[in-house]
Write an enzyme that holds these catalytic residues in place. Structure first.
Site, mmCIF file in Angstrom:
data_model
loop_
_atom_site.group_PDB
_atom_site.id
_atom_site.type_symbol
_atom_site.label_atom_id
_atom_site.label_comp_id
_atom_site.label_asym_id
_atom_site.label_seq_id
_atom_site.Cartn_x
_atom_site.Cartn_y
_atom_site.Cartn_z
ATOM 1 N N LYS A 1 0.858 -1.197 0.000
ATOM 2 C CA LYS A 1 0.000 0.000 0.000
ATOM 3 C C LYS A 1 0.890 1.241 0.000
ATOM 4 C CE LYS A 1 -1.633 2.744 2.765
ATOM 5 N NZ LYS A 1 -1.516 3.988 1.976
ATOM 6 N N GLU B 1 10.195 1.204 10.157
ATOM 7 C CA GLU B 1 11.220 2.204 9.831
ATOM 8 C C GLU B 1 10.569 3.563 10.022
ATOM 9 O OE1 GLU B 1 14.245 1.762 9.296
ATOM 10 O OE2 GLU B 1 14.533 -0.186 8.373
ATOM 11 N N CYS C 1 14.358 10.676 5.822
ATOM 12 C CA CYS C 1 14.312 10.355 7.246
ATOM 13 C C CYS C 1 15.699 10.350 7.871
ATOM 14 C CB CYS C 1 13.655 9.004 7.431
ATOM 15 S SG CYS C 1 14.415 7.742 6.416
ATOM 16 N N GLU D 1 10.964 16.128 14.269
ATOM 17 C CA GLU D 1 11.286 15.961 12.849
ATOM 18 C C GLU D 1 10.529 17.025 12.044
ATOM 19 O OE1 GLU D 1 9.712 12.428 10.841
ATOM 20 O OE2 GLU D 1 11.739 12.063 10.116
HETATM 21 P P1 NAD Z 1 2.876 8.558 7.463
HETATM 22 O O1 NAD Z 1 3.196 7.866 8.719
HETATM 23 O O2 NAD Z 1 1.884 9.648 7.477
HETATM 24 O O3 NAD Z 1 2.326 7.518 6.373
HETATM 25 C C1 NAD Z 1 3.077 6.398 5.960
HETATM 26 C C2 NAD Z 1 2.140 5.377 5.344
HETATM 27 O O4 NAD Z 1 1.264 4.857 6.364
HETATM 28 C C3 NAD Z 1 1.227 5.915 4.249
HETATM 29 O O5 NAD Z 1 1.106 4.925 3.251
HETATM 30 C C4 NAD Z 1 -0.088 6.122 4.987
HETATM 31 O O6 NAD Z 1 -1.223 6.083 4.143
HETATM 32 C C5 NAD Z 1 -0.082 4.940 5.934
HETATM 33 N N1 NAD Z 1 -0.897 5.089 7.145
HETATM 34 C C6 NAD Z 1 -1.277 6.240 7.761
HETATM 35 N N2 NAD Z 1 -1.958 5.954 8.894
HETATM 36 C C7 NAD Z 1 -1.985 4.594 8.992
HETATM 37 C C8 NAD Z 1 -2.516 3.695 9.964
HETATM 38 N N3 NAD Z 1 -3.134 4.132 11.047
HETATM 39 N N4 NAD Z 1 -2.350 2.378 9.762
HETATM 40 C C9 NAD Z 1 -1.684 1.913 8.681
HETATM 41 N N5 NAD Z 1 -1.170 2.719 7.720
HETATM 42 C C10 NAD Z 1 -1.313 4.048 7.887
HETATM 43 O O7 NAD Z 1 4.277 9.047 6.877
HETATM 44 P P2 NAD Z 1 4.547 9.954 5.595
HETATM 45 O O8 NAD Z 1 4.129 11.345 5.935
HETATM 46 O O9 NAD Z 1 3.986 9.299 4.383
HETATM 47 O O10 NAD Z 1 6.144 9.862 5.484
HETATM 48 C C11 NAD Z 1 7.008 10.674 6.191
HETATM 49 C C12 NAD Z 1 7.526 9.966 7.429
HETATM 50 O O11 NAD Z 1 8.150 8.739 7.058
HETATM 51 C C13 NAD Z 1 8.597 10.751 8.149
HETATM 52 O O12 NAD Z 1 8.356 10.676 9.533
HETATM 53 C C14 NAD Z 1 9.879 10.003 7.809
HETATM 54 O O13 NAD Z 1 10.918 10.148 8.745
HETATM 55 C C15 NAD Z 1 9.398 8.615 7.718
HETATM 56 N N6 NAD Z 1 10.327 7.813 6.917
HETATM 57 C C16 NAD Z 1 11.126 6.902 7.547
HETATM 58 C C17 NAD Z 1 12.039 6.166 6.817
HETATM 59 C C18 NAD Z 1 12.923 5.139 7.475
HETATM 60 O O14 NAD Z 1 13.418 4.271 6.773
HETATM 61 N N7 NAD Z 1 13.161 5.200 8.775
HETATM 62 C C19 NAD Z 1 12.145 6.341 5.442
HETATM 63 C C20 NAD Z 1 11.323 7.293 4.837
HETATM 64 C C21 NAD Z 1 10.402 8.007 5.585
#
Ligand code: NAD
Length: 496
Positions: free
Chosen positions: A183, A259, A293, A400
């Site tokens: 997803k 992650e 990230c 962040e």
């Molecule tokens: P997000 O947490 O808002 O969303 C990530 C994914 O989770 C999306 O596909 C979203 O639709 C889904 N999602 C949202 N709520 C959910 C729930 N309750 N249950 C299941 N799925 C759900 O993150 P974002 O804004 O898309 O991405 C940015 C974040 O990702 C930043 O915090 C960044 O640091 C982190 N990130 C971490 C890494 C890593 O490897 N550590 C890499 C890239 C991004």
């Protein structure tokens, strides 16, 4: 070029199709703010079918027990991605606002090439390990360890590096013999859908082994994390969502791999050229508008060199034109959405309220540079920004921000620098700069993060495990450790 990118569709049980109710949601180009297409908005029924298909493919086909066939399929996928590279590059630039420059690296080229690493790993991996004989409770016993696929994986990904993260989950999950429901994020459905299309049309990966559900909200993510037919969740996203995912997985005790976010620190020790380290850190803070990230977003320098460091950062950032991501020279493109820009701006305001000041930037660029297409005026731009005058307790220094924003802090020696770096709920990455390598290594060992670069060293590669300590995650992606996340261990014993 837009015309040549195929329409995004769901992939469910081998079929490319719209959502069950025909619903879609818009895809927006963050460089212009305009709608560039639409993606299927998967329904509960679609999610249900996708999970059922993944379950069947895992339980009722030979996928999990045929590593040679899986390696063949991964090679086909690599070839499909190579031949579809330019289309995927165009989608990545237009839906993620990813500067073209980074599509030759972590935004596209590197994760595709990472599939070769898995091919090599599959050729050499020891699926069984003979532990020899022993006499537990006096009974002579021959013992064997076996690695088996974890089962059906729900892979949930964010928007910032969509190809890197989709492939860093899909590749090892498939290599391990798992089946997957992927997803992608609502902001970047097209890259995920294109991956699904290539799998369905150009590989022999059997129906149901990979399913792709694009969705405009979080409901489908919630559904697949809670479904009892899913064995494992592989999630990348914010720490706040990671907590929700872990909670949703608890009733069925799924294997959970997370992650999450970071607030990584670059430490400059007093024997190093502070200008050089500050310039490099300021540059990396602007890569993809700081939406990485693991990018270092705190720079910790000797107190006596603080002004010098701030000036070096400002000089570097003033030289980085925020611009059209399609331009091969652009380092810093737009941020992903108006909401993300507003979030960054609230952090900039909080920095001022906490007594900080801007060494450069601090808002939206005053106007478009001469010669840029007028349509970019609608994009979500933020100036590269250096914040100074704060200590590590300020909100902008702790949380962040996920924008091209670097907070510069002062330290009073190596121990103090390590203390400030570790004074964070996160533990994703970091950097150390010192003229003395043993001293740099000593500090690197004391930083509680999953990766650390020394004097500009790059840890990012397919064979290097990546992940976080503390609230930056659970588990590792990439490398042997990342592959083994998708495996279970079975111990077998028989009389000797
Ligand atoms: P997000 O947490 O808002 O969303 C990530 C994914 O989770 C999306 O596909 C979203 O639709 C889904 N999602 C949202 N709520 C959910 C729930 N309750 N249950 C299941 N799925 C759900 O993150 P974002 O804004 O898309 O991405 C940015 C974040 O990702 C930043 O915090 C960044 O640091 C982190 N990130 C971490 C890494 C890593 O490897 N550590 C890499 C890239 C991004």
């Amino acid at each position: 070029m837009r015309e040549s990118a195929p329409e995004p569709l769901l992939l469910i049980d081998g079929a490319l199709r719209p959502a069950a109710d025909g619903g879609t949601f818009p895809i927006v180009n963050p460089a212009t703010g305009t709608v560039i297409g639409s993606a299927p908005d998967a329904t509960d029924a679609d999610a249900d079918e996708a999970i059922a298909a993944a379950r069947r493919a895992f339980d009722e086909t030979g996928w999990a027990s045929e590593p040679t066939f899986r390696a063949h399929c991964l090679r086909q996928l690599k070839a499909a991605l190579d031949s579809g590279f330019e289309v995927l590059r165009h989608i990545t630039i237009t839906e993620a606002g990813a500067p073209r420059m980074w599509t030759d690296g972590p935004q596209l080229r590197t994760p595709i090439d990472g599939l070769d690493y898995l091919d090599g790993l599959l050729r050499s991996y020891a699926w069984e390990l003979d532990l020899g004989t022993a006499k537990p409770m006096g009974l002579p016993t021959r013992r064997n360890l076996r690695r088996e696929a974890a089962g059906v994986v729900a892979a949930i990904t964010p928007w910032n590096f969509p190809n890197q993260i989709n492939l860093a989950k899909l590749g090892p999950a498939l290599a391990a013999g798992c089946t997957v429901v992927l997803k992608p994020a609502p902001d970047t459905p097209w890259t995920g859908a294109e991956l699904g299309r290539l799998i369905a049309t150009q590989t022999e990966i059997p129906p149901g082994v990979v399913n792709v559900l694009t969705a405009g909200g979080a409901a489908i993510g919630r559904r697949i994390t809670a479904d009892p037919r899913v064995d494992m969740i592989s999630f990348t996203g914010s720490t706040a969502t990671g907590r929700e995912v872990m909670t949703a997985a608890a009733p069925t005790l799924k294997k959970v791999f997370l992650e999450l976010g970071g607030k990584s620190a670059a430490i400059v020790l007093d024997d190093y050229d502070v200008t050089a380290a500050a310039s490099l850190t300021a540059f990396t803070a602007c890569i993809h508008a700081g939406q990485g990230c693991a990018l270092t977003s705190r720079l910790i320098v000797p107190r006596a060199r603080l002004d010098e460091a701030v000036e070096a950062c400002a000089q570097t950032m003033r030289g980085i034109a925020v611009g059209d991501p399609a331009d091969p020279a652009t380092v810093c493109g737009p941020v992903i959405s108006a909401a993300q820009r507003a979030r960054i701006e609230s952090y900039l305001a909080s920095a001022l309220a906490d007594g900080g000041k801007f060494g450069c930037g601090g808002g939206r660029p005053a106007g478009l540079k001469a010669g840029l297409p007028a349509e970019l005026a609608g994009g979500y731009w933020i100036e590269p920004t250096v914040i100074t005058g704060l200590d590590n307790s300020a909100r902008a220094a702790r949380e962040e921000i996920f924008g091209p924003v670097l907070v510069v802090l002062a330290h009073d020696g190596d121990d103090d620098a390590v203390g400030i770096a570790n004074d964070s709920p996160y533990g994703l990455s970091g950097a150390v700069f010192s003229a003395g390598l043993p001293r740099a290594r000593d500090v690197a060992r004391r930083i509680r993060t999953g990766t650390v670069g020394i004097n500009g060293g790059l840890w990012y590669a397919p064979d290097v495990p990546f992940g976080g300590y503390k609230q930056s995650g659970v588990g590792r992606e990439m490398g042997v450790a990342g592959f083994e996340e998708y495996l279970e261990i079975k111990a077998m014993a028989e009389p000797a």
